[in-house]
Design a protein around this motif. Sequence first.
Motif, PDB file in Angstrom:
ATOM      1  N   GLN A 196       0.811  -1.463  -0.369  1.00 21.27           N
ATOM      2  CA  GLN A 196       0.196   0.063   0.016  1.00 21.27           C
ATOM      3  C   GLN A 196       0.533   1.160   0.368  1.00 21.27           C
ATOM      4  N   GLY A 197       2.074   0.687   0.382  1.00 22.82           N
ATOM      5  CA  GLY A 197       3.207   2.196   0.120  1.00 22.82           C
ATOM      6  C   GLY A 197       2.655   2.907  -1.109  1.00 22.82           C
ATOM      7  N   GLU A 198       3.471   4.100  -1.288  1.00 17.26           N
ATOM      8  CA  GLU A 198       3.381   4.960  -2.325  1.00 17.26           C
ATOM      9  C   GLU A 198       4.521   4.315  -3.334  1.00 17.26           C
ATOM     10  N   GLY A 199       3.884   5.020  -4.792  1.00 18.38           N
ATOM     11  CA  GLY A 199       4.476   4.131  -5.489  1.00 18.38           C
ATOM     12  C   GLY A 199       5.048   2.945  -6.167  1.00 18.38           C
ATOM     13  N   VAL A 200       5.060   2.288  -4.651  1.00 23.44           N
ATOM     14  CA  VAL A 200       5.049   0.406  -4.561  1.00 23.44           C
ATOM     15  C   VAL A 200       4.731  -0.607  -6.074  1.00 23.44           C
ATOM     16  N   ARG A 201       5.724  -1.114  -6.185  1.00 24.62           N
ATOM     17  CA  ARG A 201       4.829  -2.312  -6.818  1.00 24.62           C
ATOM     18  C   ARG A 201       4.583  -3.492  -7.209  1.00 24.62           C
ATOM     19  N   VAL A 202       4.097  -4.431  -7.257  1.00 24.37           N
ATOM     20  CA  VAL A 202       4.137  -5.726  -7.423  1.00 24.37           C
ATOM     21  C   VAL A 202       4.543  -6.750  -8.765  1.00 24.37           C
ATOM     22  N   LEU A 203       5.801  -6.883  -8.049  1.00 31.29           N
ATOM     23  CA  LEU A 203       6.717  -7.296  -9.183  1.00 31.29           C
ATOM     24  C   LEU A 203       5.888  -8.838  -9.874  1.00 31.29           C
ATOM     25  N   ALA A 204       5.998  -9.737  -8.990  1.00 26.16           N
ATOM     26  CA  ALA A 204       4.569 -10.785  -9.082  1.00 26.16           C
ATOM     27  C   ALA A 204       4.648 -11.375  -7.427  1.00 26.16           C
ATOM     28  N   ARG A 205       3.345 -12.852  -7.634  1.00 28.45           N
ATOM     29  CA  ARG A 205       3.166 -12.907  -6.858  1.00 28.45           C
ATOM     30  C   ARG A 205       3.070 -14.561  -6.664  1.00 28.45           C
ATOM     31  N   ALA A 206       3.300 -14.933  -5.451  1.00 32.41           N
ATOM     32  CA  ALA A 206       3.638 -16.211  -4.993  1.00 32.41           C
ATOM     33  C   ALA A 206       2.568 -16.923  -5.848  1.00 32.41           C
ATOM     34  N   THR A 207       1.433 -16.434  -6.047  1.00 31.19           N
ATOM     35  CA  THR A 207       0.672 -17.329  -6.827  1.00 31.19           C
ATOM     36  C   THR A 207       1.173 -17.920  -8.019  1.00 31.19           C
ATOM     37  N   ASP A 208       1.480 -16.801  -9.169  1.00 32.12           N
ATOM     38  CA  ASP A 208       2.086 -17.326 -10.808  1.00 32.12           C
ATOM     39  C   ASP A 208       3.233 -17.241 -10.255  1.00 32.12           C
ATOM     40  N   ILE A 209       3.942 -17.808  -9.155  1.00 28.13           N
ATOM     41  CA  ILE A 209       5.360 -18.411  -9.178  1.00 28.13           C
ATOM     42  C   ILE A 209       5.699 -20.136  -8.400  1.00 28.13           C
ATOM     43  N   THR A 210       4.604 -20.286  -7.762  1.00 28.11           N
ATOM     44  CA  THR A 210       4.615 -21.600  -6.997  1.00 28.11           C
ATOM     45  C   THR A 210       3.614 -21.617  -5.854  1.00 28.11           C
ATOM     46  N   PRO A 211       4.265 -23.084  -5.676  1.00 26.01           N
ATOM     47  CA  PRO A 211       2.763 -23.137  -4.687  1.00 26.01           C
ATOM     48  C   PRO A 211       3.548 -22.371  -2.987  1.00 26.01           C
ATOM     49  N   GLN A 212       2.996 -22.136  -1.844  1.00 31.16           N
ATOM     50  CA  GLN A 212       3.684 -21.556  -1.172  1.00 31.16           C
ATOM     51  C   GLN A 212       2.240 -22.286   0.334  1.00 31.16           C
TER      52      GLN A 212
END
Length: 319
Positions: A196-212
């Motif tokens: 939620q920080g100003e200008g922060v971006r999500v490069l990738a989420r765990a759901t798109d990479i590998t089971p956690q």
Amino acid sequence: MLDRRALLAALAALPLAPAPARRAVAAESGLVRIGYQKNGILVVAKQQGIIERRLEPLGQSVRWVEFSFGPPLLEALSLDGIDLGQTGDAPPIFAQAARSNLVYAAAQEAGGSGAGILLPKDSTIRSLAALKGKRVAFAKASSSHNLTIAALEKAGLSYADIEPVTLAPADAAAAFARGSIDAWTIWDPYFAIAEQGEGVRVLARATDITPQNTFFLASRPFAESRAPVLTAVIDALGEVAAWCTQHRGAVAELLSQGTGVPLAATRRAVDRTDYVIGPMTDRVAAEQQRVADRFHALKLIPKPIRIADAVWTSPARNG
């Protein structure tokens, strides 16, 4: 959106891990010591008192011990400071490789799905491949360590292609806020607060990479000598998980009250959590074995381990 000052204030409210418990803190026959973190089913169970009510007829009471992430929790378990707790996928692998006498008592599949790789304000990174040569922060031997490696594999990069920066969550949060790292791999609730920080971006989420997956782990002596107690705890947690699935709004409020994490961030974390607890199936154990083999191939653990050697089954469910 949170500005930098508000972001740091919110993250600063989350604690550092306590010092590992010492062996002098002996287990008591009528006491169950549970290690927990600032998120998830155990916090809800603590707030509701359901484990205490389930164990009272067995003559057992509960002591709760808080940790900021998994490795210190499992160190305390190894030193007989707690009897059981919950962590992500990597901590028990490192602990087992270090000869910790632990067992996998139950699994929460996809329990770590609220995780990902964050980029600070003004970052020019646009893909996982662009992490090459960058400073990527994560907590050593944590689920974020595994997620970072899996992300690199997905992008066709090796572990040697980045500059790993191993920091505990609170320290990584400060480094991220002041722009001294290029990316940060982290889990909820830190993830939910920071994104939620100003200008922060999500490069990738765990759901798109590998089971956690996440796991409920116990010391082997506790599991073997007090199996009915451990079974009762896991059954109680299954009830909590079912309740969480049907009452997400109430879960967010309970977690926020119990942890001090802002409600908005807690709601984000709750909405993406799969609240299902089950036994260590062959499928889950095989996935965890792949994680262990990944760390061994990179020589991050000194020897290969067998997850199957640490899987516990309640005697009450054996026949």
